[in-house]
Design an enzyme around this catalytic site. Structure first.
Site, short mmCIF file in Angstrom:
data_model
loop_
_atom_site.label_atom_id
_atom_site.label_comp_id
_atom_site.label_asym_id
_atom_site.label_seq_id
_atom_site.Cartn_x
_atom_site.Cartn_y
_atom_site.Cartn_z
N ALA A 133 0.82 -1.21 0.00
CA ALA A 133 0.00 0.00 0.00
C ALA A 133 0.86 1.26 0.00
O ALA A 133 0.58 2.22 0.72
CB ALA A 133 -0.92 -0.01 1.21
N HIS A 134 1.92 1.25 -0.80
CA HIS A 134 2.77 2.42 -0.96
C HIS A 134 2.65 2.92 -2.40
O HIS A 134 2.52 2.12 -3.33
CB HIS A 134 4.23 2.09 -0.66
CG HIS A 134 4.49 1.77 0.78
ND1 HIS A 134 5.15 2.63 1.64
CD2 HIS A 134 4.15 0.69 1.53
CE1 HIS A 134 5.22 2.09 2.83
NE2 HIS A 134 4.62 0.92 2.80
N HIS A 209 7.35 -7.02 8.86
CA HIS A 209 6.17 -7.88 8.73
C HIS A 209 6.46 -9.12 7.84
O HIS A 209 6.04 -9.20 6.69
CB HIS A 209 4.91 -7.14 8.26
CG HIS A 209 5.06 -6.14 7.16
ND1 HIS A 209 5.62 -6.43 5.94
CD2 HIS A 209 4.66 -4.85 7.10
CE1 HIS A 209 5.58 -5.36 5.17
NE2 HIS A 209 5.00 -4.39 5.86
N ASN A 212 4.70 -10.91 4.59
CA ASN A 212 3.95 -9.92 3.83
C ASN A 212 4.89 -9.02 3.03
O ASN A 212 5.91 -8.57 3.55
CB ASN A 212 3.07 -9.08 4.76
CG ASN A 212 2.02 -9.90 5.47
OD1 ASN A 212 2.06 -10.09 6.67
ND2 ASN A 212 1.07 -10.43 4.71
N ARG A 220 12.58 -24.40 -4.22
CA ARG A 220 13.78 -24.19 -5.04
C ARG A 220 14.30 -22.77 -4.93
O ARG A 220 15.49 -22.52 -5.14
CB ARG A 220 13.49 -24.52 -6.52
CG ARG A 220 13.25 -26.00 -6.77
CD ARG A 220 13.31 -26.32 -8.26
NE ARG A 220 13.07 -27.73 -8.50
CZ ARG A 220 11.89 -28.27 -8.77
NH1 ARG A 220 10.82 -27.49 -8.83
NH2 ARG A 220 11.76 -29.56 -8.96
N ASP A 241 -3.20 -10.57 13.36
CA ASP A 241 -4.60 -10.12 13.35
C ASP A 241 -5.55 -11.13 12.72
O ASP A 241 -6.75 -10.88 12.60
CB ASP A 241 -4.71 -8.78 12.62
CG ASP A 241 -4.26 -8.84 11.16
OD1 ASP A 241 -3.77 -9.91 10.72
OD2 ASP A 241 -4.41 -7.83 10.44
N ASP A 267 1.37 -2.62 12.64
CA ASP A 267 1.34 -2.01 11.30
C ASP A 267 0.02 -1.27 11.12
O ASP A 267 -0.57 -1.24 10.04
CB ASP A 267 1.53 -3.06 10.20
CG ASP A 267 1.80 -2.44 8.83
OD1 ASP A 267 2.19 -1.26 8.78
OD2 ASP A 267 1.62 -3.13 7.80
N ALA A 302 -3.84 -2.89 3.26
CA ALA A 302 -3.21 -1.59 3.53
C ALA A 302 -3.02 -1.41 5.03
O ALA A 302 -3.83 -0.78 5.71
CB ALA A 302 -4.07 -0.47 2.95
#
Length: 377
Positions: A133-134, A209, A212, A220, A241, A267, A302
């Site tokens: 979400a950047h 995180h 994620n 492999r 969460d 976060d 996000a």
């Protein structure tokens, strides 16, 4: 309400040596071994006392952001204190470098006053392949000169920078951060296993995180996950969460890293402690539905709406993590990472009186910070 001299009695106190029913005495801002005889006594029989939670990675809450003006920062901070987070590192989100340096000035003043425990810059030095979400338009390579601009703007209050260390300048930036005593965190990365190992050898010590915004574990191509889990020098952040991680992934991380290398984080974004609706995360619009935050455009998760009291309760009641290990992940490990173990992270005499009161179901019932009640049990 100031707790000039208070004895909390009858509760199960979680200490580094184990859990026992005992008194916890507070005088002024600190826990004391010998309280004055006229101390006020509060009976908390049937409750647990745990140290105040320490959040290394938090973008906001209560409808306010740590990327906003000082009044917003204070509102977000108070929201998380009500949920037991007595020590918090304020995280920014990717933006123009000039915007981030200005915000560093706002946050550094609060850090100098002891309101926050420092600044975490998450972005803009991250991979467009794993941007989450950047805003991709604002991302840039981790040029050490740009990293140094943020450190200078933070006036010694930068605590952590998240980088995609495989990008040009990444390894040199890790070395720069290590030299300045700032945590280099690997995250929002498309690195290989070998590239991640190189970054750890250069001084990176945190996984932002884990799982994620990074390639999944492959048989492999093990990628960053395997390198971060296996290395005893790395602490792994986990968002507990129930949305960001499958319970099996959480269990795997706990088993491989051990409780001494896990840090639960939120976060959190603006909606933490609030309700569903439309919010902003940096310049991007976010919709929260049933407590899950996703970008309006693209649907990427996000951040979270998590608070650490909920992360603690889920760990103990859903994930089956022992109370002492949950305290390690929410209090002990982040306190040590921040170099604050002599002041926070455990309920020992001489340390700041940061105390969370939980009932028999591990629901939060009271919060004390520096000897004063944020919410009274």
């Amino acid at each position: 309400m100031a707790a000039e001299s208070t004895i909390l009695t009858g509760a199960r106190v979680v200490l580094p040596s184990g859990t026992a029913v005992r008194d916890l005495a507070v005088h002024g801002e600190r826990i004391t071994a010998a309280p004055p005889p006229n101390a006020r006594r509060i009976d908390l029989t049937g409750h647990h006392l745990v140290p105040g939670f320490v959040d290394l990675h938090n973008h906001g809450g209560g409808g306010a952001s740590f990327s906003g003006p000082v009044e917003e920062v204070r509102k977000a901070l108070h929201t998380h204190r009500l949920h037991g987070t007595t020590t918090l590192v304020a995280s920014t989100v990717t933006d123009d470098l000039d915007v981030l340096t200005r915000q560093a000035g706002v946050l550094s003043e609060l850090a100098e006053d002891g309101e926050i425990a420092g600044i975490h810059f998450e972005g803009p030095f991250i991979s467009p392949c794993r941007k989450g979400a950047h805003s991709e338009a604002l991302l840039r390579h981790p040029d050490p000169a740009d990293v140094r601009k943020l450190l200078d703007a933070a006036r010694g209050q930068a605590r952590m920078v998240t980088l995609a260390t495989e990008l040009p300048g990444g390894i040199d930036s890790v070395r720069l951060l290590a030299e300045h005593g700032v945590i280099a965190a690997i995250g929002h990365t498309d690195a290989t296993y070998e590239q991640t190992r190189e970054a750890i050898d250069a001084g990176a010590t945190v996984a932002t995180h884990l799982f994620n915004a990074m390639p999944p574990l492959g048989h492999r191509s093990p990628g960053p996950v395997a390198a971060l889990l296996e290395d005893p020098r790395v602490t792994v952040e986990l968002i507990n969460d129930g949305t960001h991680l499958h319970p099996a992934a959480l269990e795997l991380a706990f088993r491989l890293a051990g409780p001494e290398r896990v840090a639960f984080i939120t976060d959190a974004m603006d909606a933490a402690g609030g309700g569903d609706g439309i919010y902003l995360l940096g310049p991007l619009e976010v919709e929260v539905t049933d407590g899950v935050a996703r970008l309006v455009e693209g649907g990427s998760i996000a951040g979270s709406t998590l608070t650490l009291d909920r992360a603690f309760k889920r760990a103990v009641t859903v994930d089956g993590i022992p109370v002492e290990d949950a305290v390690q992940a929410l209090c002990v490990n982040p306190a040590r990472l921040l170099g604050r173990w002599d002041e926070i992270g455990s309920l020992e005499a001489g340390k700041l009186a940061d105390v969370v009161v939980l009932d028999e179901n591990f629901d939060l019932k009271g919060v004390m910070r520096h000897g004063s009640w944020v919410s009274t049990p």
